[in-house]
Design an enzyme around this catalytic site. Structure first.
Site, PDB file in Angstrom:
ATOM      1  N   GLY A  70      -1.619   3.332  -2.942  1.00 37.76           N
ATOM      2  CA  GLY A  70      -1.603   4.764  -3.241  1.00 37.76           C
ATOM      3  C   GLY A  70      -2.566   5.575  -2.386  1.00 37.76           C
ATOM      4  O   GLY A  70      -2.237   6.679  -1.942  1.00 37.76           O
ATOM      5  N   THR A  71      -3.747   5.030  -2.140  1.00 38.14           N
ATOM      6  CA  THR A  71      -4.749   5.753  -1.348  1.00 38.14           C
ATOM      7  C   THR A  71      -4.197   6.066   0.038  1.00 38.14           C
ATOM      8  O   THR A  71      -4.296   7.189   0.528  1.00 38.14           O
ATOM      9  CB  THR A  71      -6.033   4.906  -1.224  1.00 38.14           C
ATOM     10  OG1 THR A  71      -6.528   4.670  -2.539  1.00 38.14           O
ATOM     11  CG2 THR A  71      -7.092   5.596  -0.391  1.00 38.14           C
ATOM     12  N   GLN A 178       0.199   7.288 -11.148  1.00 36.15           N
ATOM     13  CA  GLN A 178       0.056   6.974 -12.576  1.00 36.15           C
ATOM     14  C   GLN A 178       1.328   7.254 -13.380  1.00 36.15           C
ATOM     15  O   GLN A 178       1.363   6.989 -14.575  1.00 36.15           O
ATOM     16  CB  GLN A 178      -1.100   7.780 -13.192  1.00 36.15           C
ATOM     17  CG  GLN A 178      -2.471   7.368 -12.683  1.00 36.15           C
ATOM     18  CD  GLN A 178      -2.948   6.014 -13.210  1.00 36.15           C
ATOM     19  OE1 GLN A 178      -2.436   5.488 -14.192  1.00 36.15           O
ATOM     20  NE2 GLN A 178      -3.938   5.437 -12.549  1.00 36.15           N
ATOM     21  N   SER A 198       2.085   3.422  -6.089  1.00 31.40           N
ATOM     22  CA  SER A 198       1.323   2.183  -5.886  1.00 31.40           C
ATOM     23  C   SER A 198       1.838   1.117  -6.847  1.00 31.40           C
ATOM     24  O   SER A 198       2.159   1.429  -7.993  1.00 31.40           O
ATOM     25  CB  SER A 198      -0.154   2.471  -6.162  1.00 31.40           C
ATOM     26  OG  SER A 198      -0.909   1.292  -6.080  1.00 31.40           O
ATOM     27  N   ALA A 199       1.894  -0.143  -6.384  1.00 31.71           N
ATOM     28  CA  ALA A 199       2.481  -1.210  -7.221  1.00 31.71           C
ATOM     29  C   ALA A 199       1.551  -1.714  -8.321  1.00 31.71           C
ATOM     30  O   ALA A 199       2.009  -2.099  -9.395  1.00 31.71           O
ATOM     31  CB  ALA A 199       2.882  -2.386  -6.325  1.00 31.71           C
ATOM     32  N   THR A 236       1.473  -4.969  11.070  1.00 36.34           N
ATOM     33  CA  THR A 236       2.522  -5.931  10.740  1.00 36.34           C
ATOM     34  C   THR A 236       3.047  -5.666   9.329  1.00 36.34           C
ATOM     35  O   THR A 236       2.264  -5.561   8.378  1.00 36.34           O
ATOM     36  CB  THR A 236       1.970  -7.371  10.837  1.00 36.34           C
ATOM     37  OG1 THR A 236       1.503  -7.567  12.162  1.00 36.34           O
ATOM     38  CG2 THR A 236       3.031  -8.409  10.501  1.00 36.34           C
ATOM     39  N   CYS A 324     -12.491   3.787  -9.684  1.00 36.12           N
ATOM     40  CA  CYS A 324     -12.909   3.938  -8.290  1.00 36.12           C
ATOM     41  C   CYS A 324     -14.341   4.445  -8.187  1.00 36.12           C
ATOM     42  O   CYS A 324     -15.000   4.241  -7.181  1.00 36.12           O
ATOM     43  CB  CYS A 324     -11.971   4.885  -7.565  1.00 36.12           C
ATOM     44  SG  CYS A 324     -10.252   4.522  -7.864  1.00 36.12           S
TER      45      CYS A 324
HETATM   46  N1  PLP Z   1      -3.942   8.041  -7.128  1.00 33.62           N
HETATM   47  C1  PLP Z   1      -4.134   7.834  -8.422  1.00 33.62           C
HETATM   48  C2  PLP Z   1      -3.763   8.906  -9.400  1.00 33.62           C
HETATM   49  C3  PLP Z   1      -4.681   6.631  -8.880  1.00 33.62           C
HETATM   50  O1  PLP Z   1      -4.876   6.431 -10.166  1.00 33.62           O
HETATM   51  C4  PLP Z   1      -5.020   5.644  -7.913  1.00 33.62           C
HETATM   52  C5  PLP Z   1      -5.659   4.376  -8.335  1.00 33.62           C
HETATM   53  O2  PLP Z   1      -6.722   4.359  -8.890  1.00 33.62           O
HETATM   54  C6  PLP Z   1      -4.777   5.911  -6.564  1.00 33.62           C
HETATM   55  C7  PLP Z   1      -4.231   7.116  -6.208  1.00 33.62           C
HETATM   56  C8  PLP Z   1      -5.090   4.897  -5.510  1.00 33.62           C
HETATM   57  O3  PLP Z   1      -4.107   3.899  -5.472  1.00 33.62           O
HETATM   58  P1  PLP Z   1      -4.444   2.479  -4.795  1.00 33.62           P
HETATM   59  O4  PLP Z   1      -5.405   1.788  -5.690  1.00 33.62           O
HETATM   60  O5  PLP Z   1      -3.107   1.795  -4.702  1.00 33.62           O
HETATM   61  O6  PLP Z   1      -4.999   2.768  -3.450  1.00 33.62           O
END
Ligand code: PLP
Length: 376
Positions: A70-71, A178, A198-199, A236, A324
């Site tokens: 997700g990031t 989320q 994100s998985a 890759t 985080c």
């Molecule tokens: N965005 C939201 C709303 C999230 O809750 C998170 C995860 O904490 C992320 C982005 C980041 O996703 P990832 O952990 O897959 O990088």
């Protein structure tokens, strides 16, 4: 008893997903960019996964770009889009309660001469659509508003904002990390140009996700290297993780409504008991516009770290703020944004399909004692 109630931070991998991941790691290990049969077997897995993800959100397969989570998808959508479209304008609109993946991407762009408006939210954590309209300027190129908040679970009026952005021809991105897999998302109905998934929030593996990028939207890559993912994301291609992501998506969408209803009724039982049986507690976020797995409270007269550690000692894993930033437990930007700083320890309890009523009863029992002790 060990109770895991931190599913917004990450989830336990589903057995079926793990099997697919193991199988691909052991058997389908060719590089999808290689022309030989081993490479092509991996490429076939990746393209099959792309179709599954596209079908899940009602877009075309070539509108799915696989990412390292997700990031990365958020960074691509914000930084990649701004860099490719900066000549059209340099103003971006977002909210003050976004995940740091969005907030810090915006802050980076500010250092590079972009102007960002961080919209406030109301006491329930919801943004006012009128404020989005008022914030739009002639040089606004992008609106990025999360679908559901990771701390307090509030769902934003994405459809209404999509209509506004579409009407003004401003690109619209949503971080759906989320909410995807928990609520029906039809990309076209929501008028989204970009969306991050994100998985690992859905019982899939960490380090994989995707960005939906509407055809025709210009975006620069943020990771430079080879020409993988149509030049949008070098590196890759991780066929095993991508195939496991597709399995995650399929499992999440299968019977989603019933599963979410079950989780929601367990969650509501949990919320009601806490509000009725513990004094001086407030629920953070909205009751109606909220994803089913989230409960977040502020407990008056207690510090978050004391609450968290005491719960952990009794086997209950919860979170304060987002994982985080959990290394340093201080009032999160989301709790501050809804005006609950100073209302005591905020604690997030997030359920999953594996959560049982017994686990919640145990948690409530532990919580009552911990809160009482911490207040002494
Ligand atoms: N965005 C939201 C709303 C999230 O809750 C998170 C995860 O904490 C992320 C982005 C980041 O996703 P990832 O952990 O897959 O990088």
């Amino acid at each position: 008893m060990k109770v895991y109630l931190d599913n917004a931070a990450t989830t336990k991998i589903d057995d079926t997903v793990l099997e697919e991941l193991n199988f691909c790691l052991k058997e389908i290990y060719g590089n999808p960019s290689s022309v030989h049969s081993m490479g092509q077997a991996a490429a076939a897995k990746v393209e099959n996964a792309r179709e599954i993800c596209a079908e899940a959100i009602h877009c075309r397969p070539d509108e799915i770009i696989f990412t390292g989570g997700g990031t990365e998808a958020d960074n691509m959508a914000i930084i990649g889009y701004a860099k490719a479209n900066g000549q059209k304008g340099r103003h971006i609109i977002t909210t003050s309660i976004e995940h740091h993946a969005v907030l810090n991407s915006c802050r980076q762009l500010e250092k590079e001469g972009f102007d960002v408006t961080y919209l406030p939210v109301n006491a329930e954590g919801i943004i006012d659509v009128g404020m989005v309209v008022d914030a739009i300027r002639d040089d606004t190129i992008l609106i990025s508003i999360m679908y559901a908040n990771n701390e307090i679970g509030t769902i934003q009026p994405i459809k209404e904002i999509g209509e506004i952005a579409g009407g003004k021809k401003i690109a619209f991105h949503s971080d759906a990390v989320q909410s995807f897999g928990k609520t029906e998302i039809d990309i076209k109905q929501l008028n989204l140009d970009m969306m991050s998934v994100s998985a690992h929030k859905l019982h899939g593996p960490k380090g994989v996700g995707f960005l939906y990028l509407r055809n025709g939207i210009k975006m620069n890559p943020v990771i430079l290297g080879g020409s993988q993912e149509r030049n949008f994301r070098a590196g890759t291609i991780n066929a095993p993780l991508i195939s496991a992501l597709a399995a995650t998506v399929q499992i999440s969408l299968n019977g989603m409504e019933e599963r979410e209803n079950e989780i929601r009724s367990l969650r509501d039982y949990f919320i009601n008991r806490i509000l009725n049986e513990i004094d001086d507690v407030i629920l953070n976020g909205s009751l109606e516009c909220r994803i089913s797995e989230n409960a977040n409270f502020s407990f008056k007269g207690i510090k978050s770290d004391a609450l968290l550690y005491a719960m952990d000692l009794q086997g209950v894993c919860i979170s304060a703020g987002s994982a985080c930033t959990a290394g340093s437990i201080e009032t999160s930007h989301v709790i501050k944004a809804i005006g609950r700083e100073g209302c005591g320890a905020s604690a997030r309890f997030t359920l999953s399909k594996y959560t049982t009523k017994d686990e919640l009863d145990y948690t409530i029992g532990v919580l009552k004692k911990v809160v009482e002790n911490c207040r002494k």
